[in-house]
Design an enzyme around this catalytic site. Sequence first.
Site, PDB file in Angstrom:
ATOM      1  N   GLU A 260       0.639  -1.057   0.124  1.00 10.45           N
ATOM      2  CA  GLU A 260      -0.090   0.165  -0.067  1.00 10.45           C
ATOM      3  C   GLU A 260       0.946   1.238  -0.163  1.00 10.45           C
ATOM      4  OE1 GLU A 260      -2.139  -0.320   3.696  1.00 10.45           O
ATOM      5  OE2 GLU A 260      -3.542  -1.920   2.828  1.00 10.45           O
ATOM      6  N   PRO A 261       1.746   1.708  -0.882  1.00  5.02           N
ATOM      7  CA  PRO A 261       2.648   2.596  -1.002  1.00  5.02           C
ATOM      8  C   PRO A 261       1.830   3.830  -1.370  1.00  5.02           C
ATOM      9  CG  PRO A 261       2.907   1.493  -3.132  1.00  5.02           C
ATOM     10  CD  PRO A 261       1.839   0.747  -2.212  1.00  5.02           C
ATOM     11  N   GLY A 262       2.267   4.977  -0.466  1.00  3.37           N
ATOM     12  CA  GLY A 262       1.761   6.412  -0.933  1.00  3.37           C
ATOM     13  C   GLY A 262       2.988   7.167  -1.166  1.00  3.37           C
ATOM     14  N   ARG A 263       3.674   7.650  -0.058  1.00  5.67           N
ATOM     15  CA  ARG A 263       4.677   8.742  -0.112  1.00  5.67           C
ATOM     16  C   ARG A 263       5.995   8.154  -1.013  1.00  5.67           C
ATOM     17  NH1 ARG A 263       6.172  11.676   4.116  1.00  5.67           N
ATOM     18  NH2 ARG A 263       5.092  10.259   5.370  1.00  5.67           N
TER      19      ARG A 263
ATOM     20  N   ARG B   1       3.397  20.099   6.382  1.00  7.60           N
ATOM     21  CA  ARG B   1       4.463  19.109   7.005  1.00  7.60           C
ATOM     22  C   ARG B   1       5.512  19.671   7.893  1.00  7.60           C
ATOM     23  NH1 ARG B   1       7.516  16.324   4.494  1.00  7.60           N
ATOM     24  NH2 ARG B   1       7.140  14.119   5.783  1.00  7.60           N
TER      25      ARG B   1
ATOM     26  N   TYR C 273       5.063  18.494  11.563  1.00 10.88           N
ATOM     27  CA  TYR C 273       6.339  17.339  11.947  1.00 10.88           C
ATOM     28  C   TYR C 273       7.626  17.886  11.879  1.00 10.88           C
ATOM     29  CZ  TYR C 273       2.354  14.442   9.482  1.00 10.88           C
ATOM     30  OH  TYR C 273       1.310  13.998   8.987  1.00 10.88           O
TER      31      TYR C 273
ATOM     32  N   CYS D 193      -0.489  33.838   9.996  1.00 10.33           N
ATOM     33  CA  CYS D 193      -0.213  34.628  11.292  1.00 10.33           C
ATOM     34  C   CYS D 193       0.058  33.493  12.387  1.00 10.33           C
ATOM     35  CB  CYS D 193      -1.452  35.415  11.876  1.00 10.33           C
ATOM     36  SG  CYS D 193      -1.837  36.900  10.313  1.00 10.33           S
TER      37      CYS D 193
ATOM     38  N   TYR E 163       1.632  14.129   0.796  1.00 10.84           N
ATOM     39  CA  TYR E 163       0.925  14.858   2.025  1.00 10.84           C
ATOM     40  C   TYR E 163       1.247  16.301   1.897  1.00 10.84           C
ATOM     41  CZ  TYR E 163       0.923  10.046   3.325  1.00 10.84           C
ATOM     42  OH  TYR E 163       0.702   8.499   3.387  1.00 10.84           O
TER      43      TYR E 163
END
Length: 420
Positions: free
Chosen positions: A278-281, A317, A321, A347, A375
């Site tokens: 199930e690859p995403g990135r 991101r 993170y 702001c 993402y």
Amino acid sequence: MTQSAFSYADDVLHVEGVSAASLADQFGTPLYVYSRSALTEAYRAYADACAGHRAKIHVAVKANSNLAVLNVFARLGAGFDIVSAGELARVLAAGGKAENTVFSGVGKTAAEMREALNAGVKCFNVESIPELHTLNDVAKAAGKTAPVSLRVNPDVDAKTHPYISTGLKSNKFGVAFADARATYAEAHAMPHLDVIGIDCHIGSQITEISPYLDAVDKLLDLVEQIEADGAQVRHVDVGGGLGITYDDETPPDIGEFVRTLLAHVKKRGHGQREVYFEPGRSLVGNAGVLLTRVEYLKPGEEKNFAIVDAAMNDLARPAMYEAFHRIVPVVKRAAQAQVYDVVGPVCESGDWLGRDRELAVEPGDLLAICSAGAYGFVMSSNYNTRPRAAEVMVDHERARLVREREEVKQLFAGESILPD
Ligand SMILES: *Cc1c(COP(=O)(O)O)cnc(C)c1O
């Protein structure tokens, strides 16, 4: 970053055969730009390593759900991994098939289950006993049987950022390893469920293979017990999570990762089972950049700031993170570089895109924020009533707008004021 897809020609960054400067001029900034060839190359790396094996690739839609991106994968024969009914609608609109789609997620609603069951998804990746009951009820009411896999939490340390680590006991995800056998027995006894597989997903941006091997070992031990109890486990879904190079990380390459896992499953005597990825990135992350224009340079006593027109609402991101994205000039300047924090206009002090970056820039210059394909846009918001960026896909010499830039009036179109 895929060398062939993003490279400089005459000191100008190009995406395949198109100048990034011309893209910014034509479509405006902030602008997400994806490379079809980079998407294709990453997918093929998975598919080539899977060839000749009982293995399937399900693209994690949440990493980048633009219809054009999903369509590139659908044309290559990909299946999909969704986490909401909304993502199912996107997959279908992009030319994907429900029967090649698995439905993950810790909080599926009954309405979402109904939709997915009626559409005919391949498997529900269930994460708890209450969810099993809900799915069994939904299937009963629909006069159907729901294909299920249980997401087991193998309690392995994926050695990644705590917010993107999902395979530890302390995470909200999956069925605890110690409870998994009993949970399978319950699922097997439910009349409207058909147990077909087992799955896990141990985290994201994982740069080593060993946590996967540990997870697979635990899953296969469990499979032997589950089958001894009478259920059949036709597939083992190892999830996604393979990392990419943002800075100096050295993740295994996709082919090596897939081949090592498949060989491991075979060596354990489970070669007859289908293996799902199930690859995403690792498919989309380095296939996209975010183009932004420098609005102001603001020298300070402790820091110099380059204030750009992209912000945390466009790319969350870094704020979320403390993630690192390389930031490079679109047109290289010969001038002396200075050290800047690259920040947006929102702001919030958390609104930064890169810290302590050496850049030779002037106001009006374009910057490319690299590795923004995963993402990126999908996590963008309208905070500060900022319309979301446009998205463009480059295919060789052609660039196509694949999502229009939002307009301010769209942002409050559904709002109303009190009558008196
Ligand atoms: C997010 C997610 C993925 C994809 O993760 P990446 O780190 O982008 O590869 C795969 N499976 C599940 C269940 C997920 O939640």
